[in-house]
Every structure is written in C-alpha cells, then in structure tokens.
Design an enzyme around this catalytic site. Structure first.
Site, short mmCIF file in Angstrom:
data_model
loop_
_atom_site.label_atom_id
_atom_site.label_comp_id
_atom_site.label_asym_id
_atom_site.label_seq_id
_atom_site.Cartn_x
_atom_site.Cartn_y
_atom_site.Cartn_z
N HIS A 64 0.44 66.30 -15.15
CA HIS A 64 1.66 66.27 -14.32
C HIS A 64 1.89 64.89 -13.72
O HIS A 64 0.96 64.18 -13.34
CB HIS A 64 1.63 67.36 -13.25
CG HIS A 64 0.67 67.19 -12.13
ND1 HIS A 64 0.97 66.46 -10.99
CD2 HIS A 64 -0.58 67.68 -11.93
CE1 HIS A 64 -0.06 66.51 -10.15
NE2 HIS A 64 -1.01 67.25 -10.70
N ASP A 173 -4.41 61.82 -8.23
CA ASP A 173 -3.94 63.17 -8.54
C ASP A 173 -2.42 63.10 -8.71
O ASP A 173 -1.70 63.10 -7.72
CB ASP A 173 -4.34 64.13 -7.42
CG ASP A 173 -3.84 65.55 -7.63
OD1 ASP A 173 -3.38 65.86 -8.75
OD2 ASP A 173 -3.89 66.33 -6.67
N GLU A 203 4.33 70.05 -10.61
CA GLU A 203 3.09 70.82 -10.58
C GLU A 203 2.65 71.11 -9.15
O GLU A 203 2.16 72.21 -8.86
CB GLU A 203 1.99 70.05 -11.32
CG GLU A 203 0.69 70.83 -11.52
CD GLU A 203 -0.32 70.69 -10.38
OE1 GLU A 203 -1.34 71.40 -10.39
OE2 GLU A 203 -0.08 69.89 -9.45
N GLU A 204 2.84 70.14 -8.26
CA GLU A 204 2.33 70.27 -6.89
C GLU A 204 3.05 71.35 -6.09
O GLU A 204 2.58 71.74 -5.02
CB GLU A 204 2.43 68.93 -6.16
CG GLU A 204 1.55 67.82 -6.74
CD GLU A 204 0.07 68.02 -6.49
OE1 GLU A 204 -0.31 69.05 -5.89
OE2 GLU A 204 -0.72 67.16 -6.91
N ASP A 226 -6.27 67.34 -15.23
CA ASP A 226 -6.01 67.19 -13.80
C ASP A 226 -7.26 66.69 -13.10
O ASP A 226 -8.33 66.58 -13.70
CB ASP A 226 -5.55 68.52 -13.19
CG ASP A 226 -4.55 68.33 -12.05
OD1 ASP A 226 -4.70 67.38 -11.27
OD2 ASP A 226 -3.62 69.16 -11.93
N HIS A 314 -6.03 64.47 -2.29
CA HIS A 314 -4.81 64.66 -1.50
C HIS A 314 -4.80 63.76 -0.27
O HIS A 314 -4.29 64.16 0.79
CB HIS A 314 -4.61 66.13 -1.13
CG HIS A 314 -3.98 66.93 -2.23
ND1 HIS A 314 -3.28 68.09 -2.00
CD2 HIS A 314 -3.92 66.73 -3.56
CE1 HIS A 314 -2.83 68.57 -3.16
NE2 HIS A 314 -3.22 67.76 -4.12
#
Length: 346
Positions: A64, A173, A203-204, A226, A314
C-alpha cells in the site's frame, strides 16, 4: 548490500494520505517504466502492473502507498486547525512534531497542546488524547484560511537518516514495501505465471484499495507486503517481541485480518531455506494488512504475507534493518519465480 536508498528516501518523503496518494503513485509509475508488460491505474487510484508469465494463472502482490495522516476539520478565528486522524495514531507520538498541510500550497505547522506548566497534577498523569492537539501555523487566521481549507490532508514531517545498519523516518509503513515490490520486479526476470504487482490505496483506513484490486484480478496466489512490529526492545519479554530487527524477513502466520494459508507459509519457509534467506515467523494478534483483502476477495486466494520488522511503528522514527529489507526483496523474488513448484497439498 547495494540497496537504492535514495529511492527509498524519495518514497518515504512523498506525501500520501489515504485517498491522496498521487505523489507516491507518480514515483511508482516512473519506476515501473520498462519493467512490466502492462500498467494501469484504476478508479480508486491503485496502480496495477502486469508482467506476463508462461502460463495465465494469476499471482498478485500488494504494497500500500498510503500512510497514516490527518484531515483538517476546522480552522478557528485565530488560525489554529483541528483535525481527524486517517489511520491509527498513538496520541503521544504527536507531541512536539511538525506536520505539513497540503492546501493551496504546502504549509508547515506544529502540533500544539496545553503546556505542562498549566496542567493540574491530575491532568499531568492522564494520557494525551487526539482531541488535545491542534495545528499551529504561526500566522493569523485570515492568512491561514487563504491557504488551508477544511478537508485538506495533513502528513507528518521527518526526513530519513541512517542509524547503524538501519534506516529511520516516517512512513516506512508502508513505503518500504512499495520499494521492495519495485526492486523485486527489477531482479526477478521471467515469471512462470502472470504476476500482478499492485500498489494499493487506503490500506490504513480499512484495506479499501486492495479489496477492489483483488476483485479485478481474482488471483489464485497472493502475497501481502507490509511492515510488522519489532518489539525487541527494553522491557519486552521474549514472547512479546513479535519480530526482531536484523533476524530476516518475517513470514506471517496470523494477524487481526488474516490467518495465512498454511500451504503458503510452508512454501515461503521452504523458499527461504533453499535460497539461504534469513527469515523469522510472525504472529501479530492485532492489526491487519492487504493480505486479508487478498485472501477474501474474488474467489479467494492462497495467500500469505512477507513482513518487514519495524521498530517504533506508526511514529515519525520508524526503523527498519537494511538486511531485513534485502531479505524481503530476495524472498519475494524467489517465491514468485518458483511458484510453478508450489504444492497444493494440505
């Protein structure tokens, strides 16, 4: 190790909030030139590239393009902006950070919150909430509103650095997996089955792009690409580590969105062992990846996932080991070019 760090850095620095992945898509399309037989962008913004194989059986890999981000929801009379998260945020990672609002022009702001000097003793011991934060642009409200509007996307501001054997920056990410998929295409050569390299959107916020891409392709085999948690940190017990930096590519067994097909897990392990690629198992009891969408969409796919161990996920200081990135490129490459040796037996 011969990794194209400038390309990885360019991918990570490009803004790509969910639904606004244009800058990342531009880089991907540029890098795909001469590497595939067909490439198209669908209505959602997914990039779907095809390298034709000797047989028309369909294989899909998905990485992604989007990153966790925000959307402006309100600008007050003094020019301070409130926002809504696009993806999962731990509020404490926002303290003392800079962001970029992508308005009529890019505008840098800082994440502000109430100074600790003005908090009561009780408030100081309470965890921060997203609603405690606002974006401060350092300019009057009328000037802010000339540039920023409700609905504008906001991404985090942080450059990439090398730390020992690792890279650290925002948005590894999942730009590191976008990088892995591009580099695997460069080195894999002819493939036995039609290989669809998909660079997905949103995707998130719920695996949205991968769901529609998989419906279009209806693959027999699927690989999610991922990041995953490397909790190899002070205070973590052995059973809490999930993965460790420097121990190789992670082969996913389970996360919150998928139980990987046991045949695909076994196949990836066999490929890694045969090729001398460092690998480790991954069981993550929360979270999810495009692998879940690949497995469940269309007629369903024999699906697995190659994950990149990542510390501080994140946040703006995400960290990946260069050796693990190389291992993921090599594992994906050999898994795709050897798929005609895949065993369907349970």
């Amino acid at each position: 190790m011969n990794l194209n760090i400038p390309l990885l850095q360019e991918l990570c620095m490009a803004p790509g909030a969910p639904g606004s992945e244009m800058a990342v898509r531009h880089i991907v399309l540029r890098e795909l030139e001469g590497q595939v037989d067909e490439v198209r962008t669908d209505h959602m913004g997914n990039v779907i590239a095809l390298r034709r194989g000797r047989e028309a059986r369909r294989v899909m890999a998905a990485a992604h393009m989007d990153e966790i981000a925000f959307m402006v929801t309100h600008i007050d009379k003094d020019g301070f902006a409130r926002f809504h998260p696009l993806g999962g945020f731990d509020p404490k990672t926002l303290t003392a950070q800079r962001v970029i609002v992508h308005g009529r022009q890019d505008l840098i702001g800082v994440m502000g919150t109430r100074p600790i000097h003005l908090m009561s003793a009780d408030d100081r011991n309470k965890p921060a909430k997203l609603s405690d934060y606002y974006i401060d642009f350092g300019m009057p409200g009328d000037r802010v509103r000339e540039i920023v509007r409700v609905g504008d996307r906001v991404t985090r501001e942080r450059d990439m650095i090398l730390l020992g054997d690792c890279v650290s920056t925002k948005s590894l990410d999942n730009r590191v997996s976008v990088f892995i998929l591009l580099e695997a295409l460069r080195q894999m050569g002819p493939v036995p089955y039609d290989f669809y390299a998909c660079f997905t959107v949103q995707e998130e916020v719920g695996l949205r792009g991968a769901t529609t891409a998989t419906r279009q392709i209806n693959p027999e085999f699927g690989f999610g690409l991922d990041t995953t948690i490397a909790n190899d940190l002070p205070g973590a017990a052995e059973h809490e580590k999930i993965t460790s930096l420097g121990a190789g590519a992670a082969i996913k067994i389970l996360d919150g969105s998928v139980i990987s097909d046991v045949r695909m897990v076994r196949y990836l392990e066999e490929v890694a062992q045969r090729q001398g690629i460092a690998w480790q198992s991954e069981i993550l009891t929360a979270g999810g990846t495009d692998t879940g969408a690949i497995q469940r969409s269309g007629d369903g796919a024999i699906a697995g996932c190659i994950s990149v161990p990542t510390r501080h996920i994140h946040s703006v200081v995400e960290m990946c080991h260069l050796g693990d990135i190389r291992a993921c490129i090599d594992l994906l490459t050999h898994a795709v070019i050897s798929l005609d040796q895949f065993s369907h037996s349970w």
